[in-house]
Design a protein around this motif. Structure first.
Motif, PDB file in Angstrom:
ATOM      1  N   ARG A   5      41.208  36.161  41.028  1.00  0.00           N
ATOM      2  CA  ARG A   5      42.140  35.244  40.364  1.00  0.00           C
ATOM      3  C   ARG A   5      41.483  34.575  39.156  1.00  0.00           C
ATOM      4  N   ILE A   6      40.225  34.189  39.294  1.00  0.00           N
ATOM      5  CA  ILE A   6      39.518  33.526  38.197  1.00  0.00           C
ATOM      6  C   ILE A   6      39.064  34.543  37.151  1.00  0.00           C
ATOM      7  N   GLU A   7      38.597  35.699  37.620  1.00  0.00           N
ATOM      8  CA  GLU A   7      38.136  36.741  36.692  1.00  0.00           C
ATOM      9  C   GLU A   7      39.239  37.174  35.728  1.00  0.00           C
ATOM     10  N   LEU A   8      40.473  37.253  36.234  1.00  0.00           N
ATOM     11  CA  LEU A   8      41.578  37.784  35.424  1.00  0.00           C
ATOM     12  C   LEU A   8      42.374  36.712  34.693  1.00  0.00           C
ATOM     13  N   ARG A   9      41.993  35.468  34.869  1.00  0.00           N
ATOM     14  CA  ARG A   9      42.709  34.367  34.220  1.00  0.00           C
ATOM     15  C   ARG A   9      42.776  34.509  32.702  1.00  0.00           C
ATOM     16  N   PRO A  10      41.713  34.975  32.019  1.00  0.00           N
ATOM     17  CA  PRO A  10      41.787  35.085  30.557  1.00  0.00           C
ATOM     18  C   PRO A  10      42.931  35.955  30.053  1.00  0.00           C
ATOM     19  N   TRP A  11      43.418  36.866  30.890  1.00  0.00           N
ATOM     20  CA  TRP A  11      44.513  37.754  30.470  1.00  0.00           C
ATOM     21  C   TRP A  11      45.852  37.317  31.054  1.00  0.00           C
ATOM     22  N   GLY A  12      45.876  36.169  31.680  1.00  0.00           N
ATOM     23  CA  GLY A  12      47.130  35.664  32.230  1.00  0.00           C
ATOM     24  C   GLY A  12      47.649  36.452  33.410  1.00  0.00           C
ATOM     25  N   ILE A  13      46.755  37.162  34.113  1.00  0.00           N
ATOM     26  CA  ILE A  13      47.155  37.965  35.274  1.00  0.00           C
ATOM     27  C   ILE A  13      47.083  37.092  36.524  1.00  0.00           C
ATOM     28  N   GLU A  14      48.208  36.956  37.197  1.00  0.00           N
ATOM     29  CA  GLU A  14      48.262  36.160  38.423  1.00  0.00           C
ATOM     30  C   GLU A  14      47.889  37.023  39.635  1.00  0.00           C
ATOM     31  N   VAL A  15      47.135  36.425  40.561  1.00  0.00           N
ATOM     32  CA  VAL A  15      46.741  37.098  41.801  1.00  0.00           C
ATOM     33  C   VAL A  15      47.212  36.242  42.970  1.00  0.00           C
ATOM     34  N   ALA A  16      47.999  36.827  43.860  1.00  0.00           N
ATOM     35  CA  ALA A  16      48.533  36.085  45.003  1.00  0.00           C
ATOM     36  C   ALA A  16      48.134  36.777  46.303  1.00  0.00           C
ATOM     37  N   LEU A  17      47.807  35.961  47.306  1.00  0.00           N
ATOM     38  CA  LEU A  17      47.442  36.469  48.627  1.00  0.00           C
ATOM     39  C   LEU A  17      48.523  36.082  49.631  1.00  0.00           C
ATOM     40  N   ILE A  18      49.119  37.081  50.257  1.00  0.00           N
ATOM     41  CA  ILE A  18      50.133  36.854  51.292  1.00  0.00           C
ATOM     42  C   ILE A  18      49.426  36.786  52.640  1.00  0.00           C
ATOM     43  N   ALA A  58      37.895  41.200  65.633  1.00  0.00           N
ATOM     44  CA  ALA A  58      36.840  40.870  64.668  1.00  0.00           C
ATOM     45  C   ALA A  58      36.844  41.820  63.473  1.00  0.00           C
ATOM     46  N   GLY A  59      37.012  43.121  63.728  1.00  0.00           N
ATOM     47  CA  GLY A  59      36.999  44.082  62.624  1.00  0.00           C
ATOM     48  C   GLY A  59      38.163  43.871  61.674  1.00  0.00           C
ATOM     49  N   TYR A  60      39.370  43.746  62.232  1.00  0.00           N
ATOM     50  CA  TYR A  60      40.556  43.510  61.411  1.00  0.00           C
ATOM     51  C   TYR A  60      40.446  42.179  60.675  1.00  0.00           C
ATOM     52  N   GLY A  61      40.059  41.124  61.410  1.00  0.00           N
ATOM     53  CA  GLY A  61      39.929  39.815  60.787  1.00  0.00           C
ATOM     54  C   GLY A  61      38.888  39.798  59.687  1.00  0.00           C
ATOM     55  N   ALA A  62      37.810  40.546  59.879  1.00  0.00           N
ATOM     56  CA  ALA A  62      36.758  40.608  58.856  1.00  0.00           C
ATOM     57  C   ALA A  62      37.295  41.214  57.565  1.00  0.00           C
ATOM     58  N   THR A  63      38.135  42.252  57.696  1.00  0.00           N
ATOM     59  CA  THR A  63      38.703  42.849  56.477  1.00  0.00           C
ATOM     60  C   THR A  63      39.641  41.876  55.780  1.00  0.00           C
ATOM     61  N   LYS A  64      40.413  41.128  56.560  1.00  0.00           N
ATOM     62  CA  LYS A  64      41.354  40.189  55.954  1.00  0.00           C
ATOM     63  C   LYS A  64      40.631  38.952  55.408  1.00  0.00           C
ATOM     64  N   HIS A  65      39.521  38.580  56.040  1.00  0.00           N
ATOM     65  CA  HIS A  65      38.706  37.495  55.495  1.00  0.00           C
ATOM     66  C   HIS A  65      38.112  37.928  54.153  1.00  0.00           C
ATOM     67  N   ALA A  66      37.751  39.211  54.053  1.00  0.00           N
ATOM     68  CA  ALA A  66      37.243  39.739  52.781  1.00  0.00           C
ATOM     69  C   ALA A  66      38.283  39.588  51.680  1.00  0.00           C
ATOM     70  N   LEU A  67      39.563  39.764  52.025  1.00  0.00           N
ATOM     71  CA  LEU A  67      40.614  39.635  51.012  1.00  0.00           C
ATOM     72  C   LEU A  67      40.739  38.201  50.519  1.00  0.00           C
ATOM     73  N   GLU A  68      40.428  37.227  51.378  1.00  0.00           N
ATOM     74  CA  GLU A  68      40.427  35.829  50.943  1.00  0.00           C
ATOM     75  C   GLU A  68      39.430  35.657  49.793  1.00  0.00           C
ATOM     76  N   ALA A  69      38.232  36.230  49.966  1.00  0.00           N
ATOM     77  CA  ALA A  69      37.202  36.125  48.926  1.00  0.00           C
ATOM     78  C   ALA A  69      37.592  36.914  47.683  1.00  0.00           C
ATOM     79  N   ILE A  70      38.120  38.114  47.888  1.00  0.00           N
ATOM     80  CA  ILE A  70      38.520  38.953  46.752  1.00  0.00           C
ATOM     81  C   ILE A  70      39.600  38.256  45.932  1.00  0.00           C
ATOM     82  N   ALA A  71      40.581  37.668  46.608  1.00  0.00           N
ATOM     83  CA  ALA A  71      41.667  36.986  45.897  1.00  0.00           C
ATOM     84  C   ALA A  71      41.141  35.811  45.083  1.00  0.00           C
ATOM     85  N   ASP A  72      40.251  35.016  45.680  1.00  0.00           N
ATOM     86  CA  ASP A  72      39.704  33.859  44.973  1.00  0.00           C
ATOM     87  C   ASP A  72      38.911  34.278  43.739  1.00  0.00           C
TER      88      ASP A  72
END
Length: 288
Positions: free
Chosen positions: A171-184, A154-168
């Protein structure tokens, strides 16, 4: 993919580069013409990375939980890159600690969030001015546990679930500068994280109250057996490195990269089958 052109600046910072996925990414990108600033915890780890490797690997001592160290490393990278700038950052540093949520010390949760989430954010914030200047890329190493978490993680998964939200969001916040954000999103990978997490889990269980063993003896035993089998089914970290390379070099990188059959299937199953059926399948697979 062919090697990148030596005439085009390619500088990247990779955290957690000592072993596993980070080391594989470091060697692959260096061989393709990138100058890789490889974040390691010890000098000998940096030397091991450079030994027999192709291309430019510049080890930097980097603990992502140390804010002053992050600042110092970013200043060093900026000085070495100069006008070329920084074209990418791969946020790979991470730890995994297993155990039943009911008895897992809060310190274990805090430690995982400090490394896997807050450390990632701190590094990203520190390099973003350079990434913006070069219209570079940001790559985050998540996990299939981020969208379909197994019991006792649960602890590990919670941190990785947080990255799902951070990536989403990022990705939109940085779009004006053409910066791509990818989640592996790797599944089971042949890396030292399995032995490290297993050893850490053993220590955590030893420090837990007697009720933990009484209540969770059977499922914990099943988990240990499963973890012993995972490395034989896991795929090599070079598969993840190829996904990271695509995220950094492709004209139109994907937003998410499930890596490994378990991750690909999991990303489909989580969308098409009911939760209780998925729970049953996981219990069946784990023997609990």
């Amino acid at each position: 993919m062919p090697p990148t052109s030596p005439t085009v600046p390619r500088n990247v910072l990779i955290t957690g580069a000592s072993t596993g996925i980070g080391a594989a990414c470091t060697r692959m990108l260096a061989a393709r013409g990138w100058r890789v600033f490889a974040g390691v915890r010890r000098e000998q780890d940096g030397g091991a990375l450079q030994e027999g490797a192709e291309g430019q690997i510049v080890p930097v001592i980097l603990d992502v939980t140390n804010r002053e160290q992050i600042k110092s490393v970013v200043q060093e990278v900026a000085a070495q890159c100069g006008a070329e700038g920084l074209q990418g950052v791969v946020n790979n540093a991470g730890i995994a600690l297993a155990g039943p949520l009911e008895f897992m010390p809060l310190e274990a949760f805090e430690k995982q969030f400090e490394v896997n989430v807050l450390g990632l954010i701190a590094v990203t914030q520190a390099v973003l001015p350079m990434i913006r200047a070069s219209r570079g890329r940001i790559v985050l190493t998540g996990s299939n546990s981020g969208f379909m978490c197994e019991p006792f993680l649960a602890g590990y998964g919670a941190t990785k679930h947080a990255l799902e939200a951070i990536a989403d969001s990022l990705r939109i916040e940085l779009r004006p500068w053409g910066i791509e954000v990818a989640l592996i999103e790797p599944g089971a990978i042949k890396t030292p994280i399995w032995s490290k997490s297993r050893e850490a889990a053993e220590r955590l269980f030893d420090g837990m109250p007697p009720e933990c063993e009484k209540l969770y003896a059977a499922p914990i035993g099943a988990l240990r057996k499963m973890v012993e089998k995972v490395p034989s089914m896991a795929i090599p970290p070079e598969r993840v490195a190829r996904a990271v390379t695509h995220a950094l070099e492709a004209r139109r990188p994907r937003t998410r990269y499930p890596v490994g059959l378990d991750s690909v299937l999991g990303s489909v199953l989580v969308r098409i089958i009911p939760d209780r059926l998925r729970d049953w399948l996981i219990r069946k697979f784990m023997g609990i």
